[in-house]
Motif scaffolding. Structure first.
Motif, PDB file in Angstrom:
ATOM      1  N   GLN A 129      48.793 -33.342 -16.505  1.00 19.13           N
ATOM      2  CA  GLN A 129      49.124 -34.385 -17.448  1.00 19.13           C
ATOM      3  C   GLN A 129      49.989 -35.223 -16.807  1.00 19.13           C
ATOM      4  O   GLN A 129      49.959 -36.448 -17.320  1.00 19.13           O
ATOM      5  N   CYS A 130      51.054 -34.666 -16.385  1.00 19.41           N
ATOM      6  CA  CYS A 130      52.168 -35.408 -15.800  1.00 19.41           C
ATOM      7  C   CYS A 130      51.689 -36.443 -15.062  1.00 19.41           C
ATOM      8  O   CYS A 130      52.137 -37.673 -14.913  1.00 19.41           O
TER       9      CYS A 130
ATOM     10  N   SER B  49      49.543 -39.295 -16.136  1.00 18.02           N
ATOM     11  CA  SER B  49      50.033 -40.062 -17.227  1.00 18.02           C
ATOM     12  C   SER B  49      50.588 -41.459 -17.055  1.00 18.02           C
ATOM     13  O   SER B  49      50.935 -41.748 -15.872  1.00 18.02           O
ATOM     14  N   GLU B  50      50.803 -42.290 -18.006  1.00 22.27           N
ATOM     15  CA  GLU B  50      51.476 -43.664 -17.793  1.00 22.27           C
ATOM     16  C   GLU B  50      52.818 -43.530 -17.396  1.00 22.27           C
ATOM     17  O   GLU B  50      53.266 -44.559 -16.587  1.00 22.27           O
ATOM     18  N   SER B  51      53.584 -42.514 -17.864  1.00 23.01           N
ATOM     19  CA  SER B  51      54.881 -42.239 -17.356  1.00 23.01           C
ATOM     20  C   SER B  51      55.151 -42.228 -15.917  1.00 23.01           C
ATOM     21  O   SER B  51      55.834 -42.628 -15.296  1.00 23.01           O
TER      22      SER B  51
ATOM     23  N   CYS C  73      57.850 -34.382 -18.557  1.00 21.14           N
ATOM     24  CA  CYS C  73      57.402 -35.115 -17.067  1.00 21.14           C
ATOM     25  C   CYS C  73      58.795 -35.838 -16.754  1.00 21.14           C
ATOM     26  O   CYS C  73      59.416 -36.561 -17.481  1.00 21.14           O
TER      27      CYS C  73
END
Length: 113
Positions: free
Chosen positions: A58-59, A62-64, A84
């Protein structure tokens, strides 16, 4: 004799409480606030008990990650939730933060100039 019974009762009550507390730890998908709310093999991420492998995926997606370089699973403690974070210069160099603002060097779980 009475004191001995009280001591045994207190010990039994303590053990029972420990069993209840351990039994209350959440399984995968259970709601949580901190890592210690989840079963041993799980971490609390975005208020759900999740495996470390799923969090890493997921990290990375991600957008992050794409914006800030936060592509890896951060340092884990029982009293916190998983998050993250940047884990390497490569995480930083691939981010929008690097390309647009020059924050391309990894330092202390973040990207810096």
């Amino acid at each position: 004799m009475r004191k001995r019974i009280e001591k045994v009762s207190a010990a039994v009550a303590t053990i029972a409480l420990a069993v209840v507390i351990l039994a209350c730890k959440k399984g995968e998908g259970g709601e949580c606030i901190k890592n210690k709310d989840c079963k041993t093999e799980l971490l609390c991420y975005e208020s759900k008990c999740t495996t470390a492998e799923d969090i890493k995926k997921q990290c990375q997606a991600s957008e992050s990650c794409s914006n800030m370089g936060n592509c890896g699973l951060g340092y884990i403690e029982a009293d916190t939730a998983a998050q993250c974070v940047a884990k390497s210069d490569d995480d930083c160099k691939g981010s929008k933060l690097c390309k647009e603002n020059g924050f391309c060097t990894f330092s202390g779980h973040m990207c810096v100039k």
